[in-house]
Design an enzyme around this catalytic site. Sequence first.
Site, mmCIF file in Angstrom:
data_model
loop_
_atom_site.group_PDB
_atom_site.id
_atom_site.type_symbol
_atom_site.label_atom_id
_atom_site.label_comp_id
_atom_site.label_asym_id
_atom_site.label_seq_id
_atom_site.Cartn_x
_atom_site.Cartn_y
_atom_site.Cartn_z
ATOM 1 C CG ASP A 127 6.421 13.438 -7.032
ATOM 2 O OD1 ASP A 127 6.314 13.771 -8.229
ATOM 3 O OD2 ASP A 127 5.732 12.549 -6.512
ATOM 4 C CG HIS A 164 1.169 0.740 -11.540
ATOM 5 N ND1 HIS A 164 1.559 0.951 -10.245
ATOM 6 C CD2 HIS A 164 0.078 1.524 -11.721
ATOM 7 C CE1 HIS A 164 0.740 1.820 -9.671
ATOM 8 N NE2 HIS A 164 -0.156 2.188 -10.552
#
Length: 347
Positions: free
Chosen positions: A205, A253
């Site tokens: 990340d 999403h």
Amino acid sequence: MPEHNTTTVPLSPAPLMQLATGFWSFKTFAASIELGLYDLLAQHQGCTVEEVAKALDLRHRPADLLLAACASLDLLDKQADRYLNSPLADQYLVTTRPGYFGGFVRFCDQREYPAWHRVTEALRTDRPVTWDPATQDSVFSAEDPVMLELFWEAMHSISVSTARTLGEVYDFGTHLRLLDVGGGSGAFPVELAKRYKHLSASVYDLPHACRVAEKKIEAAGLQNVVNTLEGDFLRDDTLPLGYDAILLSLILHDWDEPTGRALLRKCRAALPSDGVLLICELLLNDERTGPPSAALMGMNMLVESSGGKNYSGAEYTAWLSEAGFAHTEIVPLDAAGANAVIVARPA
């Protein structure tokens, strides 16, 4: 000819009343978290209205109303004149519990609820209302420090329980190394490594997210099992290699379809032929008519993102096929953050 009962049940506005007043339940819930009600009741093993009023510096009437409302929401139980945490509240709403969910409630109250006052603006402009795409790369790239902390605690709150559920429904026994792409606070690798002692994992990340994950990993005592890798899965040409399982949890999403498809291609390129890709999401049904958890999360993506939306299992299956995955299975989940995990294996 047999007679048919043509009597119809008259419609009632009661369901509309429930929709219209849904915020009453949420704001009551959020206020009880902010006041520290569940910690108080856990500490004293239940309290009377008078004791709650004194401890929380409330008058009798608001204390009485708050306790009655929380009991009606199944957050409290009552024995004689004393209110106690319900089993649900005792497990998830006391700050010292490992599955504490209050971080997500606080984030929704302080960030999401005010933003949703502008949802019509988001609908008309097709732009997020919580950040400015003209000055930020994404919602994750820059934040007020206080709100950023709230965000990560919120994501950790829902990810811990979702990770535990994933570990129950999918057997990681044959996998050795897991890469959590966009892994944020590291909840999934930490919880899965606790359950599967042979499994090592990496959180991949942005740098500020890795700092958060490192604290969570250290707190769990798993520094020798779970590590962090700084990177940007949107901009990096390739994902780290050497992992036989890749996880995308609550990630796809956040982005539009071209971005999601590109990320799936990167996952396929990084996986060995016997590897697996796991996608945890709130999936819409193929008709895109529900369930509400997925459909309303999609509305939240309108408020929070520049292209995100919730997708159906059929849509993801098509994306995966195009990306080079041939064997796809959708396994239902009953979790806070996801209602299914899509298990995809390379062609």
